[in-house]
Design an enzyme around this catalytic site. Structure first.
Site, PDB file in Angstrom:
ATOM      1  N   TRP A  18       0.888  -1.171   0.000  1.00  0.00           N
ATOM      2  CA  TRP A  18       0.000   0.000   0.000  1.00  0.00           C
ATOM      3  C   TRP A  18       0.916   1.209   0.000  1.00  0.00           C
ATOM      4  O   TRP A  18       0.510   2.259   0.387  1.00  0.00           O
ATOM      5  CB  TRP A  18      -0.885   0.117   1.228  1.00  0.00           C
ATOM      6  CG  TRP A  18      -2.383  -0.107   1.148  1.00  0.00           C
ATOM      7  CD1 TRP A  18      -3.139  -0.539   2.198  1.00  0.00           C
ATOM      8  CD2 TRP A  18      -3.322   0.119   0.081  1.00  0.00           C
ATOM      9  NE1 TRP A  18      -4.473  -0.615   1.814  1.00  0.00           N
ATOM     10  CE2 TRP A  18      -4.614  -0.222   0.527  1.00  0.00           C
ATOM     11  CE3 TRP A  18      -3.213   0.567  -1.246  1.00  0.00           C
ATOM     12  CZ2 TRP A  18      -5.771  -0.132  -0.266  1.00  0.00           C
ATOM     13  CZ3 TRP A  18      -4.362   0.643  -2.031  1.00  0.00           C
ATOM     14  CH2 TRP A  18      -5.625   0.303  -1.534  1.00  0.00           C
ATOM     15  N   HIS A  23      -0.386   3.363   3.777  1.00  0.00           N
ATOM     16  CA  HIS A  23      -0.386   2.917   5.175  1.00  0.00           C
ATOM     17  C   HIS A  23      -0.463   4.093   6.146  1.00  0.00           C
ATOM     18  O   HIS A  23      -1.141   4.022   7.163  1.00  0.00           O
ATOM     19  CB  HIS A  23       0.856   2.067   5.456  1.00  0.00           C
ATOM     20  CG  HIS A  23       0.711   0.659   4.970  1.00  0.00           C
ATOM     21  ND1 HIS A  23      -0.140  -0.240   5.561  1.00  0.00           N
ATOM     22  CD2 HIS A  23       1.278   0.007   3.933  1.00  0.00           C
ATOM     23  CE1 HIS A  23      -0.075  -1.402   4.922  1.00  0.00           C
ATOM     24  NE2 HIS A  23       0.773  -1.273   3.925  1.00  0.00           N
ATOM     25  N   ASP A  62       6.989  -3.315   6.774  1.00  0.00           N
ATOM     26  CA  ASP A  62       7.661  -3.465   5.476  1.00  0.00           C
ATOM     27  C   ASP A  62       9.165  -3.314   5.616  1.00  0.00           C
ATOM     28  O   ASP A  62       9.935  -4.013   4.951  1.00  0.00           O
ATOM     29  CB  ASP A  62       7.135  -2.418   4.484  1.00  0.00           C
ATOM     30  CG  ASP A  62       5.797  -2.822   3.897  1.00  0.00           C
ATOM     31  OD1 ASP A  62       5.517  -4.038   3.815  1.00  0.00           O
ATOM     32  OD2 ASP A  62       5.025  -1.925   3.526  1.00  0.00           O
ATOM     33  N   ARG A  65      10.438  -6.635   7.367  1.00  0.00           N
ATOM     34  CA  ARG A  65      10.477  -7.851   6.543  1.00  0.00           C
ATOM     35  C   ARG A  65      11.649  -7.857   5.584  1.00  0.00           C
ATOM     36  O   ARG A  65      12.079  -8.915   5.131  1.00  0.00           O
ATOM     37  CB  ARG A  65       9.184  -7.995   5.744  1.00  0.00           C
ATOM     38  CG  ARG A  65       9.049  -6.913   4.703  1.00  0.00           C
ATOM     39  CD  ARG A  65       7.794  -7.052   3.898  1.00  0.00           C
ATOM     40  NE  ARG A  65       7.867  -8.176   2.988  1.00  0.00           N
ATOM     41  CZ  ARG A  65       6.851  -8.574   2.222  1.00  0.00           C
ATOM     42  NH1 ARG A  65       5.703  -7.955   2.299  1.00  0.00           N
ATOM     43  NH2 ARG A  65       6.989  -9.570   1.407  1.00  0.00           N
ATOM     44  N   HIS A  77       1.892 -10.631   5.264  1.00  0.00           N
ATOM     45  CA  HIS A  77       1.349  -9.421   4.633  1.00  0.00           C
ATOM     46  C   HIS A  77       0.196  -9.685   3.669  1.00  0.00           C
ATOM     47  O   HIS A  77      -0.350  -8.740   3.115  1.00  0.00           O
ATOM     48  CB  HIS A  77       2.459  -8.676   3.875  1.00  0.00           C
ATOM     49  CG  HIS A  77       3.489  -8.057   4.757  1.00  0.00           C
ATOM     50  ND1 HIS A  77       3.690  -6.694   4.857  1.00  0.00           N
ATOM     51  CD2 HIS A  77       4.394  -8.605   5.608  1.00  0.00           C
ATOM     52  CE1 HIS A  77       4.665  -6.431   5.701  1.00  0.00           C
ATOM     53  NE2 HIS A  77       5.126  -7.583   6.173  1.00  0.00           N
ATOM     54  N   HIS A 133      -0.256  -2.032  10.431  1.00  0.00           N
ATOM     55  CA  HIS A 133       0.120  -2.339   9.048  1.00  0.00           C
ATOM     56  C   HIS A 133      -0.811  -3.371   8.406  1.00  0.00           C
ATOM     57  O   HIS A 133      -1.289  -3.180   7.285  1.00  0.00           O
ATOM     58  CB  HIS A 133       1.559  -2.841   9.015  1.00  0.00           C
ATOM     59  CG  HIS A 133       2.115  -2.941   7.623  1.00  0.00           C
ATOM     60  ND1 HIS A 133       2.710  -1.880   6.982  1.00  0.00           N
ATOM     61  CD2 HIS A 133       2.141  -3.965   6.745  1.00  0.00           C
ATOM     62  CE1 HIS A 133       3.072  -2.247   5.766  1.00  0.00           C
ATOM     63  NE2 HIS A 133       2.744  -3.517   5.595  1.00  0.00           N
ATOM     64  N   ASP A 137      -2.997  -3.671   5.008  1.00  0.00           N
ATOM     65  CA  ASP A 137      -2.726  -4.616   3.913  1.00  0.00           C
ATOM     66  C   ASP A 137      -3.972  -5.394   3.488  1.00  0.00           C
ATOM     67  O   ASP A 137      -4.203  -5.602   2.299  1.00  0.00           O
ATOM     68  CB  ASP A 137      -1.648  -5.632   4.341  1.00  0.00           C
ATOM     69  CG  ASP A 137      -0.229  -5.123   4.109  1.00  0.00           C
ATOM     70  OD1 ASP A 137      -0.044  -4.120   3.397  1.00  0.00           O
ATOM     71  OD2 ASP A 137       0.702  -5.760   4.652  1.00  0.00           O
ATOM     72  N   HIS A 143      -3.646  -7.938  -2.114  1.00  0.00           N
ATOM     73  CA  HIS A 143      -3.043  -8.670  -0.981  1.00  0.00           C
ATOM     74  C   HIS A 143      -3.901  -9.875  -0.595  1.00  0.00           C
ATOM     75  O   HIS A 143      -3.546 -10.613   0.331  1.00  0.00           O
ATOM     76  CB  HIS A 143      -2.845  -7.752   0.227  1.00  0.00           C
ATOM     77  CG  HIS A 143      -1.610  -6.908   0.120  1.00  0.00           C
ATOM     78  ND1 HIS A 143      -0.509  -7.056   0.924  1.00  0.00           N
ATOM     79  CD2 HIS A 143      -1.303  -5.916  -0.754  1.00  0.00           C
ATOM     80  CE1 HIS A 143       0.428  -6.198   0.573  1.00  0.00           C
ATOM     81  NE2 HIS A 143      -0.037  -5.479  -0.440  1.00  0.00           N
ATOM     82  N   HIS A 166       0.457  -4.862  -9.127  1.00  0.00           N
ATOM     83  CA  HIS A 166       0.472  -4.773  -7.662  1.00  0.00           C
ATOM     84  C   HIS A 166       1.066  -3.442  -7.191  1.00  0.00           C
ATOM     85  O   HIS A 166       0.493  -2.763  -6.338  1.00  0.00           O
ATOM     86  CB  HIS A 166       1.255  -5.955  -7.068  1.00  0.00           C
ATOM     87  CG  HIS A 166       1.129  -6.049  -5.583  1.00  0.00           C
ATOM     88  ND1 HIS A 166       0.225  -6.880  -4.964  1.00  0.00           N
ATOM     89  CD2 HIS A 166       1.768  -5.390  -4.590  1.00  0.00           C
ATOM     90  CE1 HIS A 166       0.330  -6.733  -3.658  1.00  0.00           C
ATOM     91  NE2 HIS A 166       1.258  -5.833  -3.404  1.00  0.00           N
ATOM     92  N   ASP A 170      -0.603  -0.540  -4.956  1.00  0.00           N
ATOM     93  CA  ASP A 170       0.007  -0.191  -3.664  1.00  0.00           C
ATOM     94  C   ASP A 170       0.417   1.276  -3.607  1.00  0.00           C
ATOM     95  O   ASP A 170       0.180   1.951  -2.602  1.00  0.00           O
ATOM     96  CB  ASP A 170       1.292  -0.998  -3.449  1.00  0.00           C
ATOM     97  CG  ASP A 170       1.081  -2.320  -2.723  1.00  0.00           C
ATOM     98  OD1 ASP A 170      -0.046  -2.582  -2.262  1.00  0.00           O
ATOM     99  OD2 ASP A 170       2.060  -3.071  -2.621  1.00  0.00           O
TER     100      ASP A 170
END
Ligand SMILES: *[C@@H]1O[C@H](CO)[C@@H](O)[C@H](O)[C@H]1NC(C)=O
Ligand SMILES: *[C@@H]1O[C@H](CO)[C@@H](O)[C@H](O)[C@H]1NC(C)=O
Length: 333
Positions: A18, A23, A62, A65, A77, A133, A137, A143, A166, A170
């Site tokens: 996103w 976010h 994010d 990860r 996610h 978060h 998502d 997602h 995607h 996002d």
């Protein structure tokens, strides 16, 4: 504008879901609807009394990860719905949640952990950051879709750039709507959407966004959120299928104009749901600590959330596809 977009392509596309903008906007909307008690609890947990206490940590998951220490959290996610868009869209938790977890099990896990005082302050801080978060998502339709790794492998063109579907959902379409990707942009977009929620186009639907939401049945609630967003894959994201989008010379302006209202709807929903969810965690768990003995809570051995995982099964097609890529290409790249 062109140089800004180029900057976005090389620096943001690989990292954020996103996008930071989406976010942070979800977070600012949520801040607006937290009760004073929930807000001061969250500020304490996050050790941040600034006016951006949720927005500041909205993209932590994010960043995390992408580190070696946080790689385990990559599957959390998304949920890889193995449906068949645009013909049929649906989410089935037992079928679609990976054996290492997914966004639905993660929301259940961190909902339980955020409210449990037996955990450390660091654990609870992590739980709130993840919730801020992941509730964002799960509202992003791609997602909640396995096809082509959530659209990461659907090549498209947007405003002259070659990217994938995607990342356009996002990051690049939201940034085009707002004209930037900073926290100030997020705050201003949030204020626009808050007005729509309070008295504008969303005011008559907002009650339905949170109807039935219950922290005591978090898996059911989060699966409903995932199903709600996944349905949009068939109706809005790719009603003519993925190949038609790849064949489109540029998604701007026609496709963009057709979907941007849905992007705004999903961002607004995410923020409104997140606020209600945190308010519920506060009133039903945190504030009740004084009156309900800890002994009545889940056994300590459950606090790792293993009971929220789906039944063990052979890896699905989607899991094997992601494993083959070492999760490098998991809805972010
Ligand atoms: C809270 O933040 C302040 C500064 O913003 C810092 O000095 C302090 O160490 C932080 N406390 C914790 C527990 O992280
Ligand atoms: C729950 O959260 C903890 C702490 O982040 C993590 O170690 C555990 O794997 C999570 N469980 C699930 C089912 O996601």
């Amino acid at each position: 504008m062109a140089s800004y977009v180029l900057f976005g392509l090389v620096t943001l596309q690989g990292v954020h879901a996103w996008g930071v903008l989406g976010h942070a906007t979800v977070a600012y909307i949520a801040q607006n609807y937290l009760t004073a008690d929930t807000a001061s609890w969250a500020q304490g947990v996050l050790n941040d009394t600034s006016s951006s206490y949720l927005a500041n940590i909205a993209s932590f998951a994010d960043t995390f990860r992408a580190t070696a220490a946080g790689a385990w959290s990559a599957p959390l996610h998304f949920i890889d719905a193995e449906d068949n868009p645009p013909t049929t869209c649906n989410v089935n938790f037992a079928r679609d949640c990976g054996t290492a977890g997914c966004v639905v099990s993660a929301i259940a896990n961190y909902t339980q952990r955020a409210g449990d005082a037996r955990l450390t302050a660091a654990n609870i801080n992590e739980a709130v950051k993840f919730l801020v978060h992941f509730v964002g998502d799960v509202t992003q339709p791609l997602h909640d879709e396995a096809l082509a790794l959530g659209g990461n492998n659907i090549p498209v063109h947007f405003m002259g750039f070659s990217d994938n579907l995607h990342s356009d959902w996002d990051t690049f379409m939201p940034q085009e709507r707002v004209g930037g990707g900073s926290l100030a942009d997020a705050r201003s977009w949030a204020n626009t959407l808050i007005a729509e929620i309070n008295t504008g186009t969303f005011s008559s639907q907002k009650a339905s966004w949170i109807a039935g939401d219950n922290t005591a049945s978090a898996t059911t609630t989060a699966t409903r959120w995932a199903s709600d967003a996944n349905a949009l894959v068939c109706t809005v994201v790719m009603p003519q299928g993925a190949a038609a989008l790849t064949a489109t010379p540029d998604l701007f302006p026609t496709y963009y104009n057709g979907v941007i209202g849905t992007i705004e709807l999903q961002i607004a929903k995410g923020g409104y749901r997140l606020a209600n969810w945190l308010n519920m965690i506060f009133t039903k768990e945190v504030a009740r600590r004084d009156i309900e003995p800890l002994a009545k809570r889940v056994p300590e051995s459950e606090l790792d959330g293993h009971s929220f995982l789906p039944e063990p099964r052979a890896p699905s097609r989607a899991e094997m596809a992601r494993a083959a890529l070492g999760y490098r290409c998991d809805h972010e790249h």
